[in-house]
Design a protein around this motif. Sequence first.
Motif, PDB file in Angstrom:
ATOM      1  N   MET A  28       7.441   1.539   5.983  1.00 52.50           N
ATOM      2  CA  MET A  28       6.364   2.420   6.426  1.00 52.50           C
ATOM      3  C   MET A  28       6.595   2.731   7.895  1.00 52.50           C
ATOM      4  N   ILE A  29       6.607   4.042   8.238  1.00 57.96           N
ATOM      5  CA  ILE A  29       6.815   4.431   9.631  1.00 57.96           C
ATOM      6  C   ILE A  29       5.569   5.146  10.101  1.00 57.96           C
ATOM      7  N   TYR A  30       4.992   4.652  11.195  1.00 58.43           N
ATOM      8  CA  TYR A  30       3.785   5.243  11.727  1.00 58.43           C
ATOM      9  C   TYR A  30       4.190   6.165  12.857  1.00 58.43           C
ATOM     10  N   ALA A  31       3.770   7.439  12.781  1.00 61.01           N
ATOM     11  CA  ALA A  31       4.171   8.391  13.819  1.00 61.01           C
ATOM     12  C   ALA A  31       2.967   9.197  14.281  1.00 61.01           C
ATOM     13  N   GLY A  32       1.999   8.538  14.914  1.00 60.94           N
ATOM     14  CA  GLY A  32       0.838   9.239  15.427  1.00 60.94           C
ATOM     15  C   GLY A  32       0.001   9.824  14.306  1.00 60.94           C
ATOM     16  N   PRO A  33       0.002  11.161  14.202  1.00 60.31           N
ATOM     17  CA  PRO A  33      -0.862  11.774  13.185  1.00 60.31           C
ATOM     18  C   PRO A  33      -0.344  11.593  11.764  1.00 60.31           C
ATOM     19  N   LEU A  34       0.876  11.128  11.643  1.00 64.06           N
ATOM     20  CA  LEU A  34       1.476  11.034  10.310  1.00 64.06           C
ATOM     21  C   LEU A  34       1.845   9.605   9.973  1.00 64.06           C
ATOM     22  N   ARG A  35       1.921   9.358   8.676  1.00 65.19           N
ATOM     23  CA  ARG A  35       2.452   8.083   8.231  1.00 65.19           C
ATOM     24  C   ARG A  35       3.506   8.411   7.179  1.00 65.19           C
ATOM     25  N   LYS A  36       4.661   7.790   7.339  1.00 64.65           N
ATOM     26  CA  LYS A  36       5.758   8.133   6.427  1.00 64.65           C
ATOM     27  C   LYS A  36       6.107   6.890   5.617  1.00 64.65           C
ATOM     28  N   TYR A  37       6.175   7.049   4.305  1.00 62.45           N
ATOM     29  CA  TYR A  37       6.576   5.943   3.439  1.00 62.45           C
ATOM     30  C   TYR A  37       7.930   6.227   2.837  1.00 62.45           C
ATOM     31  N   HIS A  38       8.762   5.217   2.763  1.00 61.41           N
ATOM     32  CA  HIS A  38       9.963   5.306   1.940  1.00 61.41           C
ATOM     33  C   HIS A  38       9.659   4.498   0.686  1.00 61.41           C
ATOM     34  N   HIS A  88      -1.050  12.548   6.087  1.00 64.67           N
ATOM     35  CA  HIS A  88      -1.772  12.605   7.352  1.00 64.67           C
ATOM     36  C   HIS A  88      -2.657  11.392   7.476  1.00 64.67           C
ATOM     37  N   VAL A  89      -2.705  10.846   8.668  1.00 65.78           N
ATOM     38  CA  VAL A  89      -3.540   9.680   8.882  1.00 65.78           C
ATOM     39  C   VAL A  89      -4.998  10.126   8.842  1.00 65.78           C
ATOM     40  N   ALA A  90      -5.779   9.453   8.039  1.00 66.79           N
ATOM     41  CA  ALA A  90      -7.207   9.772   7.959  1.00 66.79           C
ATOM     42  C   ALA A  90      -7.972   8.458   7.861  1.00 66.79           C
ATOM     43  N   SER A  91      -9.238   8.517   8.223  1.00 69.17           N
ATOM     44  CA  SER A  91     -10.010   7.278   8.179  1.00 69.17           C
ATOM     45  C   SER A  91     -10.299   6.893   6.736  1.00 69.17           C
ATOM     46  N   GLY A  92     -10.398   5.607   6.484  1.00 66.08           N
ATOM     47  CA  GLY A  92     -10.707   5.122   5.145  1.00 66.08           C
ATOM     48  C   GLY A  92      -9.521   5.143   4.210  1.00 66.08           C
ATOM     49  N   GLN A  93      -8.332   5.434   4.786  1.00 69.29           N
ATOM     50  CA  GLN A  93      -7.138   5.534   3.964  1.00 69.29           C
ATOM     51  C   GLN A  93      -6.607   4.137   3.666  1.00 69.29           C
ATOM     52  N   GLN A  94      -6.046   3.978   2.483  1.00 67.62           N
ATOM     53  CA  GLN A  94      -5.428   2.689   2.180  1.00 67.62           C
ATOM     54  C   GLN A  94      -4.011   2.687   2.760  1.00 67.62           C
ATOM     55  N   ILE A  95      -3.674   1.636   3.483  1.00 69.77           N
ATOM     56  CA  ILE A  95      -2.350   1.552   4.091  1.00 69.77           C
ATOM     57  C   ILE A  95      -1.497   0.590   3.278  1.00 69.77           C
ATOM     58  N   PHE A  96      -0.289   1.039   2.912  1.00 71.82           N
ATOM     59  CA  PHE A  96       0.601   0.196   2.112  1.00 71.82           C
ATOM     60  C   PHE A  96       1.661  -0.433   2.991  1.00 71.82           C
ATOM     61  N   ARG A  97       2.031  -1.646   2.603  1.00 75.35           N
ATOM     62  CA  ARG A  97       3.039  -2.387   3.368  1.00 75.35           C
ATOM     63  C   ARG A  97       4.320  -2.465   2.550  1.00 75.35           C
ATOM     64  N   PRO A  98       5.439  -2.668   3.214  1.00 70.35           N
ATOM     65  CA  PRO A  98       6.680  -2.857   2.449  1.00 70.35           C
ATOM     66  C   PRO A  98       6.498  -3.916   1.376  1.00 70.35           C
ATOM     67  N   GLY A  99       6.927  -3.615   0.170  1.00 70.71           N
ATOM     68  CA  GLY A  99       6.786  -4.552  -0.944  1.00 70.71           C
ATOM     69  C   GLY A  99       5.635  -4.201  -1.864  1.00 70.71           C
TER      70      GLY A  99
END
Lengths: 590, 364
Positions: free
Chosen positions: B313-323, B336-347
């Motif tokens: 997961m790469i965080y780039a300010g307004p964006l979040r990029k997942y591989h 796009h980063v938004a409030s209340g969004q679920q954030i995923f972690r590697p794995g």
Amino acid sequence: MRTLQTLGRMPIGLTVPAFAILIIVFGAPIVLLFLTSLNAPALSIANYQAFLGQQANVRVLFQTIEVSVLATIICIIIGYPTAYLITAAPKRLRMVLLVLVIIPYLTSLLARTYAWIVILGDRGLINNLLLDLGLISSPLPLIYNRVAVYIGMVHIMLPVMILPLVSVMLGIDKSLVAAACSMGARPFAAFWRVFLPLSLPGVRSGSLLVFVLCLGFYITPAALGGLRDVMLSTFIAAQVATSFNMARTAAAAFILLGIAAVIVSALGLDLSDTPGRAEQPPRKSWRRRLPSFGTLTRNLNELAKPYRAKRWAAELYQVGGDGRDRKIVGTVFVLIVMFYLLFPGVVVITMSFNAGTFLQFPPSSLSLRWYRSFFGDPSWTTAALTSIQIGVAVVILSTIVGMLAAYGLSRTVPRLRAILTMMLLTPITFPSIVVGIAAYFGLLNLGLIGTITGIILTHCIGAVGYVVVIVSATLGNFDRRLELAAKSMRAGPLRTFMKVTLPLIWPGVMGGAVFAFIHSFDEVVKTSLISGFSIRTLPLKMWENMRHEIDPTIAAVASLLIFLPLLWLVALYVTWWRSRPKDQLAVPQL
Amino acid sequence: MSVNVRHPVAAEGQALEATPFPAQIEFCGVTKTYGQVTAVEGLSLTVQRGEFLTILGPSGSGKTTTLMLLAGFEAPTAGDILIAGKSVASVPSYRRDQGIVFQSYALFPHLSVRRNLDFPLEMRGVKAADTTRRVDRILARVQLSDLGGRMPSQLSGGQQQRVALARALVADPPILLLDEPLSALDRNLREQMQREIKSLHKEFGITTVYVTHDQDEALTLSDRIVVMRAGRIEQTDTPEALYDRPTTRFVAKFLGEANILEDTAVEVESDATRPFGTVAMIRPERICVADPTAPQRSDAIRRQVVAGTVDDMIYAGPLRKYHVRVGTSVLVVREHVASGQQIFRPGDEVRLDWLRSDVRFVAA
């Protein structure tokens, strides 16, 4: 004792050996000499008045200036277009052309002057050819006149003009000329308004070098000129040999030095800076210094405008020529200049394989007899060995001393560095006859006239100058953080220098060593004064030979000396260019 | 003179206030070779009057050669170039009415800003009084009125850039060419200069050809973009169409990021049938990422769903990029980063889905 220790620890302490030699051999003597010329302690200008009072002296003085100015102008006229065309050539061709310019630059001055004697002499190449063709019945007086002096001097000086020019021109952004064309400037206007002003620093430093060297020119005018073409250097040397009135001679030398100094300060060149780095200073518009000239050109410009507007409208979107004519003219020009630079060398080499007893070109049959004559004649071989001995000693001494000085200078504040560098360069920027007389005066007091040590010391002061220039240039590109890195790994100053600094500046050191050897191996003027007729170096023997008997053995010697630069080029290439990250032109000037 | 380019100076002499007359540019099968190397091959292209056209491509794609041909610094080996209907293939640069901004700016270092701006007018034979007036006007326009006496070396990068633009425009040429003019500026300044260039283009209405390798610049500035590759035109279209409907894999990957689905182990479901010789592509921002247990979207019927594992997961300010690893390959997902969004972690196990209509077919 305390102060001595702190001084030893300061970087400037590293320049002490260089300055010690300089002051002993040249610095102190020249001051004493100056005082002598003023009849110290009486402080009168009687000697100068006496010199200038004599019609013949003034004539020689003006002749020297006239010849130098004219030779410089010819060098600009030939050198500028040549440098321009070299710069404009594709990269590979450019390198080839540069090498072709550098080869004569590194070739022995004596060998090159000798070549012109061979070409222009009464039984020389041109006269023989014309006689054989039956076009003339008796030899034309091609040699021993003013024209021959110009031909020889310009030949010798041309590389000195071309190399700084090329180095500045290569620094000019090519898109500037393109930009000018895109704004409607025809090729000539683009050149005149953009390229030329930006290349002026190169013209300035090139002409300055050529002019100052011409002022002190000795060998070539003496060998190719007639009795009426005496230059001040020759004149002074003759005075030393005959009169031994030191005060008079000194006055003449200081007049020569004075002219050189006036010119240098008028054109305002910092000789401690290599021309390559001096390019494109953000100078105020160069025209602003000459307001009347500026107004004049502006008014002329305004007058030309209706014509320009008309032409602009008429030619807009008209098909243009492809510039093929210009290309042909340029190619022919470069070919002629290269021929002029290289042909004398070719002639001498060909001649040296001549089988006959006379200088003949082309040789009737080939043989190695003159080489055998060279290696079989003890007077030649001894002279050569003496020269090699002196050369090696000079290289070792001057490279170490010069390298330390350059390293010390690179650690001092810029202003002090500039002044000290200028001082270390005086032996190669002052006319060599002046240096020679000062050294003669100094070594006479030390009882070193006619000794090998004396000659080595005299050569050394000049050679140190070359080493300092070249090593300083290399140090300029050296990243000092590497030293800090080494020190952070607990390396002491000496270990840091030996393990980090020295290997990285090695190409510069080697370049300096090569130039030091060339300087020593080709030196006539100073050596002839210091040798006191008891020591004979190779150049002295050649010079003697050239003036008295034209023995074809000298052709063999000259050929060997012409082959030397190829050796130098290989040596320089191996250590120098190959180790450079960018292929930048860093040929040291002078 | 049969050219229908009407130049204010050339035609009437003094009609200075007139706006420049933009010219149409046509490339007809232009080829340029240097020895064995073909820099541009069979290029045909029309730039409309007053249009802002960007030539976009990686280095070595022939974009700079194209500009050099248009500027008259090079002559085409084959084909013809027309400006306002007249062939200019062998017209040298100094007989063309154009303004060029160079990558290095190419400001004359020995002339002051004002004398730099005088230069093109002087070459056109404009009288001193008019020159002063026009230079004053353009200096005011680029907000450099106070700096006319400075030397170029005394200016900042952005100021130099503005002088270069002013110098290209001061003679009111019908054509403006720009060669990667912003590549030497830092990011903030670059955005500011983009706005400046755009507003100057609007104001002068000048036909503009802009060469760059920067896709953001191309998307922001242009009316149309030409994407070049290996000396040929890959695709020409408006920025939006080019990004949304690339026709080749090269364009898709060069302009923005693209997931080529054929490279992955994903079996593509699409509404349309896949044309022969194409591959399916989807933009990272068209893919939604969700927890596998989350309820299906309302339009699930129109969506394709695959399961994967987050690699990175790469965080780039307004964006979040997942591989996201799907089978043996990795899909890039951007949200796009938004409030209340679920954030995923590697794995983390995730569910990816996208609208089948968002899949594009591009030439392989």
